[in-house]
Design a protein around this motif. Structure first.
Motif, PDB file in Angstrom:
ATOM      1  N   GLU A  81       1.666  -0.374  12.839  1.00  0.00           N
ATOM      2  CA  GLU A  81       1.902  -1.324  11.760  1.00  0.00           C
ATOM      3  C   GLU A  81       2.979  -0.813  10.804  1.00  0.00           C
ATOM      4  O   GLU A  81       3.857  -1.574  10.374  1.00  0.00           O
ATOM      5  CB  GLU A  81       0.591  -1.604  11.010  1.00  0.00           C
ATOM      6  N   VAL A  82       2.898   0.471  10.488  1.00  0.00           N
ATOM      7  CA  VAL A  82       3.920   1.061   9.607  1.00  0.00           C
ATOM      8  C   VAL A  82       5.298   0.929  10.261  1.00  0.00           C
ATOM      9  O   VAL A  82       6.276   0.522   9.621  1.00  0.00           O
ATOM     10  CB  VAL A  82       3.592   2.540   9.305  1.00  0.00           C
TER      11      VAL A  82
ATOM     12  N   GLU B 156       5.316  -0.833   0.060  1.00  0.00           N
ATOM     13  CA  GLU B 156       4.005  -1.080   0.671  1.00  0.00           C
ATOM     14  C   GLU B 156       3.128   0.139   0.451  1.00  0.00           C
ATOM     15  O   GLU B 156       3.560   1.267   0.707  1.00  0.00           O
ATOM     16  CB  GLU B 156       4.143  -1.340   2.174  1.00  0.00           C
TER      17      GLU B 156
ATOM     18  N   MET C  20      -0.053   1.751   1.885  1.00  0.00           N
ATOM     19  CA  MET C  20      -1.040   1.687   2.967  1.00  0.00           C
ATOM     20  C   MET C  20      -1.850   2.974   2.970  1.00  0.00           C
ATOM     21  O   MET C  20      -1.639   3.865   3.798  1.00  0.00           O
ATOM     22  CB  MET C  20      -0.338   1.438   4.290  1.00  0.00           C
TER      23      MET C  20
ATOM     24  N   PHE D  23       3.232  -4.239  -2.302  1.00  0.00           N
ATOM     25  CA  PHE D  23       2.344  -4.859  -1.318  1.00  0.00           C
ATOM     26  C   PHE D  23       1.186  -3.909  -1.068  1.00  0.00           C
ATOM     27  O   PHE D  23       1.392  -2.762  -0.673  1.00  0.00           O
ATOM     28  CB  PHE D  23       3.108  -5.121  -0.014  1.00  0.00           C
ATOM     29  N   LEU D  24      -0.035  -4.396  -1.274  1.00  0.00           N
ATOM     30  CA  LEU D  24      -1.208  -3.516  -1.245  1.00  0.00           C
ATOM     31  C   LEU D  24      -2.002  -3.681   0.040  1.00  0.00           C
ATOM     32  O   LEU D  24      -2.467  -4.779   0.369  1.00  0.00           O
ATOM     33  CB  LEU D  24      -2.106  -3.835  -2.434  1.00  0.00           C
TER      34      LEU D  24
ATOM     35  N   ARG E 279      -3.264  -2.844   4.258  1.00  0.00           N
ATOM     36  CA  ARG E 279      -2.850  -3.146   5.639  1.00  0.00           C
ATOM     37  C   ARG E 279      -2.457  -4.586   5.881  1.00  0.00           C
ATOM     38  O   ARG E 279      -1.642  -4.875   6.744  1.00  0.00           O
ATOM     39  CB  ARG E 279      -4.053  -2.960   6.562  1.00  0.00           C
ATOM     40  N   PHE E 280      -3.130  -5.503   5.201  1.00  0.00           N
ATOM     41  CA  PHE E 280      -2.953  -6.916   5.555  1.00  0.00           C
ATOM     42  C   PHE E 280      -1.924  -7.625   4.663  1.00  0.00           C
ATOM     43  O   PHE E 280      -1.882  -8.838   4.597  1.00  0.00           O
ATOM     44  CB  PHE E 280      -4.310  -7.628   5.548  1.00  0.00           C
ATOM     45  N   SER E 281      -1.124  -6.830   3.984  1.00  0.00           N
ATOM     46  CA  SER E 281      -0.092  -7.396   3.105  1.00  0.00           C
ATOM     47  C   SER E 281       1.286  -6.865   3.476  1.00  0.00           C
ATOM     48  O   SER E 281       1.978  -6.282   2.655  1.00  0.00           O
ATOM     49  CB  SER E 281      -0.399  -7.026   1.645  1.00  0.00           C
ATOM     50  N   PRO E 282       1.693  -7.060   4.734  1.00  0.00           N
ATOM     51  CA  PRO E 282       3.043  -6.606   5.093  1.00  0.00           C
ATOM     52  C   PRO E 282       4.095  -7.429   4.350  1.00  0.00           C
ATOM     53  O   PRO E 282       3.809  -8.552   3.914  1.00  0.00           O
ATOM     54  CB  PRO E 282       3.107  -6.851   6.597  1.00  0.00           C
TER      55      PRO E 282
END
Lengths: 428, 428
Positions: free
Chosen positions: A244-245, A323, A325, A343-344, A346-349
């Motif tokens: 994801e990163v 972000e 994470m 962006f806070l 995992r689910f806020s890319p």
């Protein structure tokens, strides 16, 4: 992707294009020509630079309706939902005029009024950017600006603007749209032509000629920031998923070869896993040539000794997008001093904010988040101070004001007070 | 003073000095030298331009205390009361960070943080300007800026700064003060020297070299506006006292020969009476040479057919200062669209706002009130957007976001979403 150790001094390479002397001269020439020849200059430059000869530069009502017929229904629904989210977020930025009153009759206040007119530049090129239309037009609309103008270069084959841009403009509430791009569009917005009345402020991204033209007209009209290449910084710990990163770093890198993608982490394991994921995902990307150049030149993974050090690194970067994470992103939020958008979790890319959530995607780049804010409603409003002193208030304070004026050597200032303090009988 | 009839088109002459190529080259040279030689360059330029050789550029604790001994007690009390008024007004401009929450777990918000550091330039010359110190330092202080730096050129005889400036700085809460002026001071604030650490934003007025230097460093640091000559417009009817109107016009005209003083009125009688009062009061002013040149070149009385036409004239001027001296000033307030500060009624002449009432005296000049605001607390803060999506929120909206990204040709953006929408089992 490079993995570097943070030592005492970090210096992250960023690219800033401030144009060449030759480009500046070209832009000055274009602006002078537009001021002189008006619409004819716009048509000539459109033929020269966009390769198409237009009879009229204004988008017609017919073209506006055609755009709705050409656009996919599902996309239209998404544009509408995004517009509603953006409108709703920006409405929360609205502030009323206010005033205070004092027993002696003093009234002080701040009056908020929208700008009369703004112009939004929408870049052309290979893709259409309806999100940019929404992000620039909606704050102006919410601010109460009554005249919102859009200019964008026409397609060299059809002579039209992309349907998604035309639809986004109308959904956002901008009805005055012109098919003109480049420095000539900025000149027309700043100084006006027979067809395009001048505006008070110009916003929106563009290539180096557009950026130089905005810098040139600044002062005669207001402009938004001159945006540099896009940037993302990610602060992460062992809880973050390497895939994801990596995907998020690449989503920034695909913008252009100058985009800057940085991971800062105290975890060596994460650093190594992300580096290998980046290589893996890169090979499968349609824009891999751009993304790989960007990662190679402006991408980096910084490994810090502690999370505290990672936070300091972020603050010294003042990134456009950040972000977080980590296991508990909210714990870090208070320590972040400088970032355009945060962006806070995992689910806020970042694409959540680029297109849909509501906050603006026009953000300060190149470390200017130290002193600049995301584009917002107040960029399309201005304030006037209100000062009312009663006779009583002036009598109470007038002598102090005169004394202050005389301290600065400004006798006429003092006399403007004194003349009102004299008895009625003495006045002429 | 000229009395003119407003016809269809008004165009009021204003002076804008954007500097010569030679001045620009000098400024660039000074900035380069300061970046290269640091403190030594500051000392050399101070010797060259200010005519004094300084061992140290930092104002000492002793100098700060001496200033309190030298200043008149009454003046100190006035400075303190003005500071309290200015602080109180600007505290009302403060806004909290905010956030919204949604049932699906979405959290959106705006985080407000102060700038880390700002530098205020205080001009030197014939008079001291403590009011300028208060008006620039206090909004920064109220905003929460922790490091506030002042620079001002030293007196060529004593090598010191005026006591009123030093006292105003301390009363406002700025403790870091340097004896350096001109473009070299701006360069030091922007890029730092051994003694002066760089700041994030530079504010404050200055001569053409200071203005050009601010324009030059803009982008690397933020700046406030580049102020043009000061302006006043007065809108008045038969109820206004000619002597008071004239005194107010002259209080603006004494600033400098480029200052602009304008009366707009539907009353021919008032116009004639004010013109004659201006001539009369002018002869008695200490700064009559400056004021009379200013009135002659940039002063005017415009006679309109109606009050409505007078209001339109004011809106097309967008003056820095506007005085409304009519029977019912509040009735007009809603019709004024563009003005930096609006002074209502007979007992609110401009010096009330210049020194004492509380609103800022740093105001947009040269028509920029169309799109700019008085200096305020938000000029010393910036915002960060906050975006938090829960897993549920991303699942609800992820596909729409991907589709929007693909519409703009940004596949990696779409994949940063997609990778999070896959089943846990599929994830690496």
């Amino acid at each position: 992707m490079r993995i570097l150790k943070i030592t005492d001094e970090i210096s992250i390479k960023r690219s800033v294009d401030s144009g060449t002397e030759e480009q500046r001269a070209i832009v000055k020439g274009i602006i002078a020509k537009v001021r002189e020849d008006g619409d004819q200059a716009l048509k000539d430059f459109t033929e020269k630079f966009d390769g198409i000869s237009l009879a009229n530069i204004a988008v017609t009502e017919e073209e506006k309706w055609e755009a709705y017929e050409e656009i996919d229904e599902e996309i239209l629904a998404i544009i509408r939902e995004a517009a509603a989210n953006i409108r709703s977020f920006h409405e929360k930025q609205l502030r009323p005029s206010w005033m205070t009153t004092d027993e002696n009759g003093t009234m002080l206040g701040q009056k908020v009024t929208p700008l009369d007119s703004v112009g939004l530049y929408v870049p052309g090129g290979t893709a259409a950017y309806p999100s940019s239309v929404l992000m620039n037009v909606l704050p102006a609309k919410v601010a109460g600006v009554t005249r919102i103008v859009i200019t964008s270069p026409p397609d060299k084959k059809t002579g039209k603007l992309p349907p998604a841009v035309l639809v986004a403009a109308q959904e956002a509430g901008a009805e005055e749209i012109y098919k003109v791009g480049g420095a000539q569009a900025i000149a027309a917005l700043a100084y006006g032509t027979e067809t395009i009345a001048p505006v008070d402020k110009i916003t929106g991204p563009g290539n180096i000629f557009v950026a130089l033209a905005k810098r040139e007209v600044f002062g005669d009209v207001d402009i938004d920031m001159i945006a540099g290449p896009s940037e993302i910084a990610i602060i992460a710990d062992d809880m973050a998923k390497p895939a994801e990163v990596a995907a998020d770093l690449l989503s920034q890198a695909e913008h252009d070869v100058f985009a800057c993608s940085v991971l800062v982490t105290p975890s060596e394991a994460l650093a190594a896993a992300v580096a290998s994921e980046v290589e893996k995902q890169l090979t499968e990307l349609p824009r891999r040539e751009i993304a790989s150049q960007s990662i190679e030149n402006f991408g980096a993974i910084y490994v810090t000794d502690t999370m505290e050090e990672a936070i300091n690194t972020i603050n010294s970067l003042a990134p456009e997008h950040l972000e977080i994470m980590t296991e508990n992103p909210l714990e870090l939020l208070g320590k972040i001093k400088h970032a355009g958008a945060i962006f806070l979790g995992r689910f806020s890319p970042e694409p959540v904010g680029d297109y849909f959530a509501g906050p603006n995607h026009v953000l300060p780049t190149n470390g200017t988040a130290r002193f600049s804010s995301p584009l917002n409603v107040e960029d399309f409003q201005k304030k006037s101070s209100i000062i009312y002193y009663s006779e009583k208030a002036l009598k109470e304070n007038g002598e102090k004001i005169s004394a202050f004026a005389r301290l600065e050597g400004l006798e006429a200032h003092a006399r403007a007070i004194d003349i009102r303090l004299r008895d009625e009988g003495e006045r002429t």
